[in-house]
Design a protein around this motif. Structure first.
Motif: not given
Length: 255
Positions: A58-63, A116-118, A120-126, A146-155
């Motif tokens: 969530k944080l990485t997607s917003q960034d 790229i940045n997810l 670094y956020c996970l930080n190897d689950f330390s 990329v929708n008109q009113n939001d952005v949906i990310v599936d991983v």
């Protein structure tokens, strides 16, 4: 054999069938209860990991959305772009044609940033030193819509946690990136029709929809359009062949 004896045998058979059915029902109930206990136990073990990855995503997607917005829709800038004091901005219009990134490619750029940045956020689950966690980050697959009113990310990202596999994560960014991209495209189309004219009434109309629209002259050849939504801003640069500053047409009324 008399009718009475037949009735006895039929009754006995029914009793046996009911007893067998009862045994199966009892066994199923016991097994189902054991499976529920195992499922609950597994959920308790994996829930912190699921929550952690979801929050990171969530944080990485917003960034990612904020980052590509500040660069004209790109994580990796194209060959030609404007190096402004406040950001590096891709051209939405260059020389004599519209060069704004497509909506599909915009989603791909968001996905690139996340990939790229997810990590670094996970930080190897330390943060989970007591958990046995196995994963291969090179296999991660990210789909961005990329929708008109939001952005949906599936991983899709396979993570083995103490023998249990987690592989599906998602996030929603409540920013109307699709709409904003469409507005910028309209601006670039208007620029293509008349490079020396800035339609201030169109920018004003965006403000009635809840967006902040601004045009920033950089030099005699270059402008930057800024479309804002709250704290989010989508920037796009315009390079004009003419060396004449475009006319600002400001109507008496924006109604």
């Amino acid at each position: 054999m008399g009718k009475g004896q037949v009735a006895v045998y039929v009754l006995l058979g029914l009793v046996i069938l009911i007893a067998i059915a009862g045994v199966f029902v009892l066994r199923y109930t016991v097994i189902e209860g054991e499976l529920d206990q195992i499922s609950d136990s597994t959920l308790e073990e994996t829930k912190p990991i699921q929550t952690f990855v979801d929050e990171c995503l969530k944080l990485t997607s917003q960034d990612a959305v904020y980052y590509v917005g500040s660069q004209g829709g790109f994580t990796y800038l194209p060959e030609f772009y404007l190096e402004a004091d406040y950001s590096s901005i891709a051209y939405g219009y260059f020389d004599s044609g519209v060069s704004l990134i497509s909506l599909e490619s915009l989603g791909e750029q968001v996905a690139e940033y996340i990939k790229i940045n997810l990590f670094y956020c996970l930080n190897d689950f330390s943060s989970f030193e007591n958990e046995e966690i196995t994963y291969d980050y090179s296999e991660v697959e990210i789909d961005v819509i990329v929708n008109q009113n939001d952005v949906i990310v599936d991983v899709d990202f396979s993570i083995l946690v103490d023998g249990t596999t987690l592989d599906s994560f998602s996030a929603e960014v409540p920013i109307p990136l699709g709409s904003m991209h469409g507005y910028v495209y309209e601006i670039m189309e208007k620029t293509s029709e008349d490079p020396e004219w800035i339609d201030m009434s169109y920018l004003a109309s965006l403000e009635t929809l809840g967006f902040e629209a601004e045009v920033i002259p950089e030099n005699e050849n270059t402008l930057v359009y800024s479309i804002g939504y709250g704290e989010f801003v989508f920037l796009s640069a315009v390079y004009l062949e003419t060396k004449e500053i475009p006319m600002f047409i400001i109507p008496e009324s924006f109604e």
